[in-house]
Write an enzyme that holds these catalytic residues in place. Structure first.
Site, PDB file in Angstrom:
ATOM      1  N   GLU A 170      80.391  15.720 -55.361  1.00 14.18           N
ATOM      2  CA  GLU A 170      81.633  16.691 -54.834  1.00 14.18           C
ATOM      3  C   GLU A 170      80.555  18.253 -54.198  1.00 14.18           C
ATOM      4  O   GLU A 170      79.606  19.024 -55.255  1.00 14.18           O
ATOM      5  CB  GLU A 170      82.278  16.921 -56.632  1.00 14.18           C
ATOM      6  CG  GLU A 170      83.339  17.633 -56.164  1.00 14.18           C
ATOM      7  CD  GLU A 170      83.515  17.511 -57.031  1.00 14.18           C
ATOM      8  OE1 GLU A 170      83.258  18.277 -59.224  1.00 14.18           O
ATOM      9  OE2 GLU A 170      85.496  17.980 -57.078  1.00 14.18           O
ATOM     10  N   CYS A 190      85.232  13.710 -58.163  1.00 14.46           N
ATOM     11  CA  CYS A 190      85.344  13.627 -59.749  1.00 14.46           C
ATOM     12  C   CYS A 190      86.586  13.152 -60.221  1.00 14.46           C
ATOM     13  O   CYS A 190      86.720  11.983 -60.684  1.00 14.46           O
ATOM     14  CB  CYS A 190      85.130  15.663 -58.927  1.00 14.46           C
ATOM     15  SG  CYS A 190      84.782  15.889 -61.052  1.00 14.46           S
TER      16      CYS A 190
HETATM   17  N1  CDV Z   1      85.486  19.047 -60.649  1.00 12.65           N
HETATM   18  C1  CDV Z   1      86.041  18.018 -61.436  1.00 12.65           C
HETATM   19  O1  CDV Z   1      86.820  17.129 -61.133  1.00 12.65           O
HETATM   20  N2  CDV Z   1      86.208  17.873 -62.605  1.00 12.65           N
HETATM   21  C2  CDV Z   1      86.803  17.811 -63.835  1.00 12.65           C
HETATM   22  C3  CDV Z   1      86.608  18.400 -65.452  1.00 12.65           C
HETATM   23  C4  CDV Z   1      87.122  19.408 -65.071  1.00 12.65           C
HETATM   24  C5  CDV Z   1      86.848  17.593 -66.044  1.00 12.65           C
HETATM   25  C6  CDV Z   1      86.421  16.036 -64.243  1.00 12.65           C
HETATM   26  O2  CDV Z   1      87.167  15.274 -64.909  1.00 12.65           O
HETATM   27  O3  CDV Z   1      85.397  16.033 -64.408  1.00 12.65           O
END
Ligand code: CDV
Length: 313
Positions: free
Chosen positions: A47, A172
């Site tokens: 990402e 993510c």
């Molecule tokens: N970049 C992200 O989406 N990070 C989130 C963190 C903030 C918990 C994740 O789900 O890994």
């Protein structure tokens, strides 16, 4: 004909704020070339793979962060990656911050593209589940301002027929939501690509120490892959980036939910697995034969409301 595809997960170490796009693209090309030497025809990058993870910083005026966004893909700076991929015949997934000004209004998304072996973009995904918050919150140990800098994705969870399989993407935080996986599963996905930037520590202080954060990372991906009988390639940006630690743990997971390749560093590192897409057929035709076993008449609550409605006291 077996549908085997050798896939590389190209984990990145940190990208410091001062690092130029040109330097980052050089690192991506190095990993792409390494993947080619190891027989890969598809490489997954993280990402926001072109810059530092800027949503950790607060700016009053969100336009101050536009330096971290791409107005076009490919751009002059990213074109060499597309060119090298075409020369080598290697497809890739790339996450980046997208500034879309089509139609005269600016929209900012956390985006990933799928590029095929001819160097053409075949698909685009915009992150649906944006974590964090919109305003500066001094009760937190660190800020996570994705809700400030991005709009939720407007493209849903599409899949694409490419490279001999049914390919899907997410980004993510999406991996933690069964809805992501099932939406892709309902479209017959056979390989889910996802990049992540996950801080090693929880922003809410003492809860969820690093070993649990890593466990939850793998638990979400393994469950999503198993319950939808799909391969998953999950790739981190890792290490200490501008003083903030991001977890590694990049992995490739089989349709049985087992990790078949796992990164061992928090640096630029390639993991590789031979993914037989036909291995998805077993789960898809037995325990997770959706047409035979799902009961959508009981699932309305999932799409009709976001929050919880517990029974009255
Ligand atoms: N970049 C992200 O989406 N990070 C989130 C963190 C903030 C918990 C994740 O789900 O890994």
């Amino acid at each position: 004909m077996p549908r085997k595809i050798t896939v590389g997960g190209a984990q990145l170490g940190p990208i410091q704020r001062a690092e130029s796009r040109t330097d980052v693209v050089r690192r991506l090309i190095d990993l792409l070339e390494k993947a080619h030497r190891r027989g890969c025809s598809l490489v997954v990058f993280p990402e926001l793979a072109l810059t530092t993870f800027f949503p950790r910083w607060y700016a009053d005026d969100i336009a101050e962060m536009d330096v971290y966004f791409e107005r076009e893909m490919p751009s002059a700076e990213t074109q060499p990656l597309f060119d090298r991929a075409r020369e080598l015949g290697v497809g890739f997934y790339l996450g980046y911050a997208e500034l879309d000004d089509q139609g005269g209004t600016l929209h900012r998304y956390n985006t990933a593209v799928l590029v095929d072996q001819t160097g053409s973009i075949v698909g685009k995904y915009r992150k649906v589940h944006l974590p964090g918050h919109k305003e500066f919150d001094d009760s937190l140990t660190r800020q996570h301002l994705e809700k400030r800098y991005f709009e939720p994705g407007d493209l849903g969870f599409p899949v694409w027929r490419s490279m001999d399989g049914v390919m899907g993407m997410c980004i993510c935080n999406d991996r933690r939501w069964p809805e992501t996986w099932r939406s892709l599963g309902m479209r017959g996905v056979e390989l889910v690509m996802l990049g992540y930037n996950t801080p090693t520590g929880n922003q809410h202080g003492g809860m969820e120490p690093p070993h649990q954060r890593m466990f939850h990372n793998h638990l979400s991906i393994q469950a999503g892959a198993y319950q939808n009988a799909t391969w998953a390639v999950a790739v981190a940006k890792a290490g200490v980036e501008d003083g903030h630690e991001l977890m590694g743990g990049s992995c490739i997971v089989s349709p049985q939910g087992e990790i078949v390749a796992l990164a061992s560093t928090v640096e630029d590192e390639l993991i590789v697995a031979d993914c037989d897409l036909d291995l998805c057929n077993f789960g898809k035709s037995t325990i997770f034969n959706f047409a035979a076993h799902r009961r959508p008449e009981h699932y309305k609550i999932i799409t009709e409301q976001a929050g919880v409605t517990p029974p009255k006291e």
